[in-house]
Design an enzyme around this catalytic site. Sequence first.
Site, PDB file in Angstrom:
ATOM      1  N   LYS A 278       0.842  -1.192   0.000  1.00 35.33           N
ATOM      2  CA  LYS A 278       0.000   0.000   0.000  1.00 35.33           C
ATOM      3  C   LYS A 278       0.878   1.241   0.000  1.00 35.33           C
ATOM      4  CE  LYS A 278      -1.920   2.616   3.193  1.00 35.33           C
ATOM      5  NZ  LYS A 278      -1.808   3.909   2.505  1.00 35.33           N
TER       6      LYS A 278
ATOM      7  N   GLU B 175      10.663   1.026  10.019  1.00 38.46           N
ATOM      8  CA  GLU B 175      11.650   2.097   9.842  1.00 38.46           C
ATOM      9  C   GLU B 175      10.927   3.390  10.170  1.00 38.46           C
ATOM     10  OE1 GLU B 175      13.212   4.958   8.932  1.00 38.46           O
ATOM     11  OE2 GLU B 175      13.635   4.552   6.813  1.00 38.46           O
TER      12      GLU B 175
ATOM     13  N   CYS C   9      13.843  10.561   6.500  1.00 43.99           N
ATOM     14  CA  CYS C   9      13.847   9.934   7.824  1.00 43.99           C
ATOM     15  C   CYS C   9      15.184  10.144   8.530  1.00 43.99           C
ATOM     16  CB  CYS C   9      13.503   8.459   7.716  1.00 43.99           C
ATOM     17  SG  CYS C   9      14.455   7.610   6.478  1.00 43.99           S
TER      18      CYS C   9
ATOM     19  N   GLU D 183      10.328  14.727  15.580  1.00 44.55           N
ATOM     20  CA  GLU D 183      10.633  14.691  14.149  1.00 44.55           C
ATOM     21  C   GLU D 183       9.704  15.671  13.430  1.00 44.55           C
ATOM     22  OE1 GLU D 183       9.747  11.046  11.867  1.00 44.55           O
ATOM     23  OE2 GLU D 183      11.719  11.321  10.939  1.00 44.55           O
TER      24      GLU D 183
HETATM   25  P1  NDP Z   1       2.194   7.767   8.667  1.00 44.87           P
HETATM   26  O1  NDP Z   1       3.064   6.981   9.545  1.00 44.87           O
HETATM   27  O2  NDP Z   1       0.797   8.059   9.109  1.00 44.87           O
HETATM   28  O3  NDP Z   1       2.051   7.061   7.232  1.00 44.87           O
HETATM   29  C1  NDP Z   1       2.934   6.140   6.673  1.00 44.87           C
HETATM   30  C2  NDP Z   1       2.142   5.016   5.988  1.00 44.87           C
HETATM   31  O4  NDP Z   1       1.363   4.306   6.944  1.00 44.87           O
HETATM   32  C3  NDP Z   1       1.137   5.503   4.953  1.00 44.87           C
HETATM   33  O5  NDP Z   1       1.049   4.580   3.893  1.00 44.87           O
HETATM   34  C4  NDP Z   1      -0.143   5.534   5.760  1.00 44.87           C
HETATM   35  O6  NDP Z   1      -1.309   5.519   4.974  1.00 44.87           O
HETATM   36  C5  NDP Z   1      -0.010   4.279   6.567  1.00 44.87           C
HETATM   37  N1  NDP Z   1      -0.864   4.225   7.761  1.00 44.87           N
HETATM   38  C6  NDP Z   1      -1.352   5.248   8.482  1.00 44.87           C
HETATM   39  N2  NDP Z   1      -2.095   4.783   9.524  1.00 44.87           N
HETATM   40  C7  NDP Z   1      -2.064   3.431   9.445  1.00 44.87           C
HETATM   41  C8  NDP Z   1      -2.637   2.373  10.236  1.00 44.87           C
HETATM   42  N3  NDP Z   1      -3.369   2.610  11.308  1.00 44.87           N
HETATM   43  N4  NDP Z   1      -2.383   1.103   9.864  1.00 44.87           N
HETATM   44  C9  NDP Z   1      -1.622   0.829   8.789  1.00 44.87           C
HETATM   45  N5  NDP Z   1      -1.069   1.789   8.003  1.00 44.87           N
HETATM   46  C10 NDP Z   1      -1.286   3.064   8.326  1.00 44.87           C
HETATM   47  O7  NDP Z   1       2.926   9.102   8.320  1.00 44.87           O
HETATM   48  P2  NDP Z   1       2.271  10.490   7.876  1.00 44.87           P
HETATM   49  O8  NDP Z   1       2.128  10.475   6.436  1.00 44.87           O
HETATM   50  O9  NDP Z   1       1.025  10.802   8.639  1.00 44.87           O
HETATM   51  O10 NDP Z   1       3.398  11.503   8.335  1.00 44.87           O
HETATM   52  C11 NDP Z   1       3.420  11.940   9.686  1.00 44.87           C
HETATM   53  C12 NDP Z   1       4.837  11.963  10.211  1.00 44.87           C
HETATM   54  O11 NDP Z   1       5.407  10.667  10.175  1.00 44.87           O
HETATM   55  C13 NDP Z   1       5.799  12.796   9.412  1.00 44.87           C
HETATM   56  O12 NDP Z   1       5.700  14.144   9.688  1.00 44.87           O
HETATM   57  C14 NDP Z   1       7.108  12.191   9.830  1.00 44.87           C
HETATM   58  O13 NDP Z   1       7.497  12.712  11.064  1.00 44.87           O
HETATM   59  C15 NDP Z   1       6.789  10.729   9.974  1.00 44.87           C
HETATM   60  N6  NDP Z   1       7.165   9.985   8.759  1.00 44.87           N
HETATM   61  C16 NDP Z   1       8.322   9.295   8.772  1.00 44.87           C
HETATM   62  C17 NDP Z   1       8.741   8.653   7.621  1.00 44.87           C
HETATM   63  C18 NDP Z   1      10.017   7.886   7.586  1.00 44.87           C
HETATM   64  O14 NDP Z   1      10.627   7.774   6.531  1.00 44.87           O
HETATM   65  N7  NDP Z   1      10.441   7.295   8.664  1.00 44.87           N
HETATM   66  C19 NDP Z   1       7.988   8.717   6.379  1.00 44.87           C
HETATM   67  C20 NDP Z   1       6.743   9.424   6.486  1.00 44.87           C
HETATM   68  C21 NDP Z   1       6.380  10.036   7.640  1.00 44.87           C
HETATM   69  P3  NDP Z   1      -1.916   6.935   4.522  1.00 44.87           P
HETATM   70  O15 NDP Z   1      -0.938   7.525   3.594  1.00 44.87           O
HETATM   71  O16 NDP Z   1      -3.175   6.615   3.867  1.00 44.87           O
HETATM   72  O17 NDP Z   1      -2.105   7.714   5.780  1.00 44.87           O
END
Ligand code: NDP
Length: 486
Positions: free
Chosen positions: A173, A248, A282, A382
Site C-alpha cells: 500500500k 523504519e 527519515c 521529528e
Molecule cells: P504515517 O506513519 O501516518 O504514514 C505512513 C504510511 O502508513 C502511509 O502509507 C499511511 O497511509 C499508513 N498508515 C497510516 N495509519 C495506518 C494504520 N493505522 N495502519 C496501517 N497503516 C497506516 O505518516 P504520515 O504520512 O502521517 O506523516 C506523519 C509523520 O510521520 C511525518 O511528519 C514524519 O514525522 C513521519 N514519517 C516518517 C517517515 C520515515 O521515513 N520514517 C515517512 C513518512 C512520515 P496513509 O498515507 O493513507 O495515511
Amino acid sequence: MKTYQMLVDGAWVAAESGKTFAVMNPATGEVMARVPEAAAADVDKAARAARRAFDEGWRDVTAQERGRILFRLAEQVRKDAKALAELETLNSGKPLMESEYDINDVATCFEYYGGLATKLHGEVLNVPDNALSLALREPLGVAGQIIPWNYPLLMAAWKIAPALCAGCTVVIKPAEQTPLTLLELARSFETCGVPKGVVNVITGFGEAAGAPLVAHPAVDKIAFTGSVEVGKRIMRSAADTLKKVSLELGGKSPNIFFADADFESAVDGALFGVFVNQGEVCSAGSRVLIQRPIYRKMLDAMVEKAKRIKLGSGMDPATKMGPLVSKEHMERVMRYQEIGRKEAKVASGGGRPREAELQKGYFVEPTIFYDVDNSATIAREEIFGPVMSVIPFDDEKDALRIANDTPFGLAAAVWSRDIFKCFRMVKRLQAGIVWVNHMQPTYVEAPWGGYKMSGIGRELGPWGAEEYLQVKQVHINLNEAPIGWY
Ligand code: NDP
C-alpha cells in the site's frame, strides 16, 4: 485527469465500493489524478491472491527465475526513467534532479536483489552425531508492505525487491498522497514476468486499507516505513496474528561539526543534511551540533547559503527545494516553526515564502533555529520538513551527551579531520547509520535501519532479504540402526 485502478490478482480493478480519492500536485494544490479508495474487502482479495500465488506457484519458482524477473523490472525502470521521474516530481514536489536520482536508485535496487536471489543459501552444521544437520532459509510467505510519501517509488523498491528475491509474495500500500509512480510501474509487472497475484498494489488510507492489511490472517509479515505512532499501532495489531514486523520510523539525527572540520564542506554538509528533499527525510540531520569555536562563523555561513536556496516547482531546473507533500503536512511543519520561534532564535526563514507564485503550493522556507536547547520540542520531535535546530557544544563528551540524548537512533554524522576523534565518536553514537565527513549517502549494498525508537530490523543489502526469510532446521539421520532407547 486520469483515474487509476489498482492491481489485485493480476487484474486492474476499482475499489469494491466504487469510491476514489484525489491525488494532488503539491506545487500547485491542483488535483492530478484519482485512485481507488480501498477498504477491508479489497485488502482481503489482495491478501488471498498473494496467499494463493505463494502457495500454488511462486514458492516453487527458482531463484534464477526470480532474479531474472527483478532484472527485467530494473530494465523497465531504466527505460521509463524520464517519465517516472517527472511523475514523481509532480506528485511529491521534490526537484526533478532528486527524482532522477531516486529512480536510478530504484533500478539499482531491483538489480541488486536480482543478483542476490541466487546467493541466498543455507548452512551445514557440525552437530556431534552421525547426521547431516542443515539450516535452510525459506521465504516467510505473504508480505504486507506499507510505505510513506517521501521517496514513493524508492520505498516501494526497497520493499518489493527483497521480498521477491527471498521468494515472498506481496501486498503493498503506497501512501495516500503519492501512489502514482508505483501504479505506473505496476503496469509493467506482467510483461516483466511477475505472475499474477505475486505483487498486488492497493491504494487507500491508513486506517481503512493499511490497518486491515496488518490484521489479515493470510499475511505473514509486515514491513512498514513511517511515523513512530503508526509503527507502534502496527506492532500492537500484528501481535494478534504474531506476524513478523520490520519498522523504519525516522529520527532526529545529530549532524556533529567539530572545530577542526573542513569549513566549506561542513557548511554544505549541514545544509544538505536537513534541506535535501525538503527535509522530508527519515535520516535528516535536523539537529546540527557545532563546536563553540566555529559556532557563530558556521551559523552565519549557513544562513547566507540557506537564503539563496531557490524554492519553486520541482519541474523548474533552477529549483533547489520543492513544496512539502501536502497542505496538512505543511501546516504541521508550520506549527513546529511557530513552536521554534518561542523556544529558540530564528537565524533564517521561519514561515512561508512571500512570492506570489508560491502561494498555491505547499511551500515553507528553509528554516534555521539557533541556540536551541536539546530539551526543546524542535530538538526532540521529528518535524520532517526543512527545519534545522542548531545546538552549540563544548567538547567530544558534550557532543556525545547531546547527540545520544534522544529517543531516536536512526542516523548520525560526525565531521572532523581528526580520525581518532571520529572513530571514538563512531563507536559511541547510538545510531544504526553513522557517516563521517558526509551525511545522507545511501547504498543498496549497506544496511539501513534504526537503533532505539527508530525501528526494528534492517533494510537493504543481504539484511533486507533476511527480513523476508525464515530458518528451517533439518536433521538427516545417517545411522541405519534403531535409536535403541527402549
Ligand atoms: P504515517 O506513519 O501516518 O504514514 C505512513 C504510511 O502508513 C502511509 O502509507 C499511511 O497511509 C499508513 N498508515 C497510516 N495509519 C495506518 C494504520 N493505522 N495502519 C496501517 N497503516 C497506516 O505518516 P504520515 O504520512 O502521517 O506523516 C506523519 C509523520 O510521520 C511525518 O511528519 C514524519 O514525522 C513521519 N514519517 C516518517 C517517515 C520515515 O521515513 N520514517 C515517512 C513518512 C512520515 P496513509 O498515507 O493513507 O495515511
